[in-house]
Scaffold this motif. Structure first.
Motif, mmCIF file in Angstrom:
data_model
loop_
_atom_site.group_PDB
_atom_site.id
_atom_site.type_symbol
_atom_site.label_atom_id
_atom_site.label_comp_id
_atom_site.label_asym_id
_atom_site.label_seq_id
_atom_site.Cartn_x
_atom_site.Cartn_y
_atom_site.Cartn_z
ATOM 1 N N LEU A 327 0.841 -1.200 0.000
ATOM 2 C CA LEU A 327 0.000 0.000 0.000
ATOM 3 C C LEU A 327 0.872 1.244 0.000
ATOM 4 N N LYS A 328 1.886 1.252 0.828
ATOM 5 C CA LYS A 328 2.791 2.401 0.931
ATOM 6 C C LYS A 328 3.513 2.639 -0.398
ATOM 7 N N ALA A 329 3.807 1.540 -1.116
ATOM 8 C CA ALA A 329 4.510 1.641 -2.394
ATOM 9 C C ALA A 329 3.561 1.812 -3.584
ATOM 10 N N GLY A 330 2.246 1.775 -3.339
ATOM 11 C CA GLY A 330 1.280 1.901 -4.422
ATOM 12 C C GLY A 330 1.154 0.663 -5.277
ATOM 13 N N LEU A 331 1.432 -0.510 -4.702
ATOM 14 C CA LEU A 331 1.372 -1.773 -5.442
ATOM 15 C C LEU A 331 0.075 -2.515 -5.132
ATOM 16 N N PRO A 332 -0.462 -3.283 -6.086
ATOM 17 C CA PRO A 332 -1.710 -4.022 -5.853
ATOM 18 C C PRO A 332 -1.574 -5.041 -4.722
ATOM 19 N N THR A 333 -2.653 -5.203 -3.988
ATOM 20 C CA THR A 333 -2.687 -6.175 -2.902
ATOM 21 C C THR A 333 -3.613 -7.351 -3.204
ATOM 22 N N SER A 334 -4.495 -7.190 -4.185
ATOM 23 C CA SER A 334 -5.363 -8.299 -4.601
ATOM 24 C C SER A 334 -5.577 -8.207 -6.112
ATOM 25 N N PHE A 335 -6.035 -9.335 -6.675
ATOM 26 C CA PHE A 335 -6.075 -9.481 -8.121
ATOM 27 C C PHE A 335 -7.331 -10.247 -8.543
ATOM 28 N N PRO A 336 -7.715 -10.156 -9.821
ATOM 29 C CA PRO A 336 -8.914 -10.867 -10.276
ATOM 30 C C PRO A 336 -8.901 -12.357 -9.957
ATOM 31 N N GLU A 337 -7.727 -13.012 -10.071
ATOM 32 C CA GLU A 337 -7.686 -14.454 -9.851
ATOM 33 C C GLU A 337 -7.530 -14.838 -8.378
ATOM 34 N N THR A 338 -7.436 -13.850 -7.497
ATOM 35 C CA THR A 338 -7.363 -14.172 -6.068
ATOM 36 C C THR A 338 -8.640 -13.810 -5.326
ATOM 37 N N THR A 339 -9.294 -12.737 -5.734
ATOM 38 C CA THR A 339 -10.524 -12.330 -5.042
ATOM 39 C C THR A 339 -11.718 -12.143 -5.980
ATOM 40 N N GLY A 340 -11.463 -12.119 -7.288
ATOM 41 C CA GLY A 340 -12.554 -11.853 -8.228
ATOM 42 C C GLY A 340 -12.761 -10.381 -8.523
ATOM 43 N N ALA A 341 -11.873 -9.520 -8.057
ATOM 44 C CA ALA A 341 -11.987 -8.092 -8.359
ATOM 45 C C ALA A 341 -11.866 -7.862 -9.865
ATOM 46 N N ARG A 342 -12.449 -6.771 -10.328
ATOM 47 C CA ARG A 342 -12.446 -6.489 -11.761
ATOM 48 C C ARG A 342 -11.051 -6.204 -12.297
ATOM 49 N N GLU A 343 -10.185 -5.681 -11.453
ATOM 50 C CA GLU A 343 -8.822 -5.361 -11.838
ATOM 51 C C GLU A 343 -7.959 -5.425 -10.589
ATOM 52 N N PRO A 344 -6.625 -5.412 -10.748
ATOM 53 C CA PRO A 344 -5.772 -5.372 -9.554
ATOM 54 C C PRO A 344 -6.117 -4.168 -8.682
ATOM 55 N N VAL A 345 -6.134 -4.382 -7.365
ATOM 56 C CA VAL A 345 -6.574 -3.364 -6.417
ATOM 57 C C VAL A 345 -5.475 -3.068 -5.407
ATOM 58 N N VAL A 346 -5.219 -1.784 -5.194
ATOM 59 C CA VAL A 346 -4.359 -1.358 -4.091
ATOM 60 C C VAL A 346 -5.272 -1.131 -2.891
ATOM 61 N N GLY A 347 -5.217 -2.034 -1.930
ATOM 62 C CA GLY A 347 -6.169 -1.997 -0.826
ATOM 63 C C GLY A 347 -5.607 -1.359 0.417
ATOM 64 N N GLY A 348 -6.476 -0.668 1.158
ATOM 65 C CA GLY A 348 -6.110 -0.114 2.450
ATOM 66 C C GLY A 348 -6.002 1.396 2.449
ATOM 67 N N ARG A 349 -5.830 1.924 3.644
ATOM 68 C CA ARG A 349 -5.670 3.358 3.843
ATOM 69 C C ARG A 349 -4.718 3.556 5.011
ATOM 70 N N ILE A 350 -3.824 4.527 4.886
ATOM 71 C CA ILE A 350 -2.873 4.821 5.947
ATOM 72 C C ILE A 350 -3.374 5.997 6.776
ATOM 73 N N TYR A 351 -3.482 5.748 8.097
ATOM 74 C CA TYR A 351 -3.949 6.765 9.046
ATOM 75 C C TYR A 351 -2.730 7.306 9.777
ATOM 76 N N LEU A 352 -2.582 8.620 9.790
ATOM 77 C CA LEU A 352 -1.490 9.262 10.491
ATOM 78 C C LEU A 352 -1.931 9.670 11.889
ATOM 79 N N PRO A 353 -1.034 9.578 12.864
ATOM 80 C CA PRO A 353 -1.414 9.997 14.225
ATOM 81 C C PRO A 353 -1.766 11.474 14.238
ATOM 82 N N SER A 354 -2.802 11.822 14.979
ATOM 83 C CA SER A 354 -3.292 13.190 14.980
ATOM 84 C C SER A 354 -2.666 14.044 16.076
ATOM 85 N N ASN A 355 -1.794 13.465 16.881
ATOM 86 C CA ASN A 355 -1.161 14.241 17.951
ATOM 87 C C ASN A 355 0.354 14.226 17.818
#
Length: 355
Positions: A327-355
């Motif tokens: 995710l940090k590198a912008g690379l796909p984490t899942s693919f059509p042949e692993t989850t059935g997604a329509r295309e390779p997907v970069v999954g997740g979101r990075i949360y930064l500490p707010s304090n």
């Protein structure tokens, strides 16, 4: 390369698996320490109750999410301190309490922002939602990590994870295929717990003493899920109503081990080529009766992942760390042949500490 800590807790809710690796999301330079930290009694009881009840009553989920976040924050902070780590990122999978890909819903409880604030670290979360938004089943997510580990191993091979459910990753150097197979340890654990004989079948000692109910087994194997083509995924409780009803503790345990092993043998036929090697990870690899049943049914060699240098208890937490790096590198984490997604997907979101 980044130092990344991954965490995950399976649907047995027996503890929080934590592992650190050094990776760029393509390869792993170093496997760091790993640990399993038990949930607090309060959190585990609430989680198991939520899983058993399903989504009908969600009123208690926010409170359970707070307990899960608290336990993760304490466990990760202690892990960092104990091992003198300076991680660039932590990955919080959250606790799955419900997974229904047919309705496009997967629920992992936990507050990612609160965890980032508590740790003072960037934390990646929401790992499955983007895949489901792209038409995928949101599971399994481990295949891309298995693929990275497969270099230099005999191929075709399957990584076989036996957790609450069983799933496989097939790798042959050209194709990456993955899917949930069927029940893993969940039914057996429920059976043992329901008979007040513990929380699981240690080393398969109970199931080794029983006789398989072949009539029940033949009926159970007719479930339509087993006939579906991959990719496919299921919820931990998908077969909960199918537990044997009138049999002894030992016979029921033996029957459920046979059920898991037979479904895995059936999955062998869904692989593009016959796997030469099955690397078994997850708690199921510690059940000697299960391992023997697999060796009797599968054509390829069956081995514990540990025999090839992979910590079978840490693999999924390591995978979460690997997904965070991707995710940090912008690379796909899942693919059509692993989850059935329509295309390779970069999954997740990075949360930064707010304090």
């Amino acid at each position: 390369m980044w130092s990344v800590i991954g965490t995950i807790s399976g649907t047995s809710a027996d503890g929080i698996d934590i592992a650190e690796i050094e990776t760029d999301g393509r390869t792993v330079r170093r496997f760091g320490p790993a640990a399993t930290v038990p949930y607090s009694y309060e959190a585990r009881a609430e989680i198991l109750e939520a899983i058993a009840q399903g989504p009908a009553d969600r009123s208690g989920w926010p409170q359970i999410a707070d307990l899960i976040t608290r336990d993760h924050a304490e466990a990760i902070a202690r892990f960092i301190a104990d091992h003198g780590l300076s991680p660039d990122l932590a990955v919080f999978h959250g606790q799955t309490v419900w997974h229904d890909p047919g309705r496009g819903e997967t629920v992992q409880l936990g507050n990612v922002q609160a965890l980032a604030d508590a740790l003072g670290l960037p934390v990646a979360g929401d790992l499955r939602q983007a895949d489901m938004a792209a038409g995928g089943e949101g599971a399994p997510l481990v295949p891309v990590y298995h693929q990275a580990l497969a270099n230099g191993l005999p191929q075709p091979l399957c990584f076989l994870n036996i957790g609450g459910v069983s799933n496989l990753t097939y790798v042959d150097g050209e194709r990456l295929v993955a899917f949930d197979i069927g029940p893993g340890n969940a039914l057996l654990d429920d059976w043992i717990r329901g008979h007040q004989a513990g929380d699981f079948d240690p080393s398969g000692a109970i199931s080794a003493k029983g006789r398989v109910d072949t009539h029940w087994l033949e009926t159970a194997l007719q479930h339509p899920f087993f006939k579906r083509s991959a990719p496919k995924s299921l919820d931990r409780n998908a077969f909960a109503s199918d537990l044997p009803e009138t049999t002894t503790l030992e016979d029921g345990a033996a029957t459920l081990v046979a059920f898991t092993a037979d479904t895995i043998a059936g999955a062998e036929k869904l692989c593009p080529k016959l796997p030469l090697l099955w690397l078994v990870c997850g708690g199921g690899r510690l059940n000697d009766t299960m391992m023997q049943a697999l060796a009797d049914r599968l054509q390829g060699n069956v081995a514990k992942s540990d025999e090839y240098g992979f910590d079978g208890d840490a693999l999924e937490a390591q995978c979460m760390a690997f997904l965070g790096a991707r995710l940090k590198a912008g690379l796909p984490t899942s693919f059509p042949e692993t989850t059935g997604a329509r295309e390779p997907v970069v999954g997740g979101r990075i949360y930064l500490p707010s304090n």
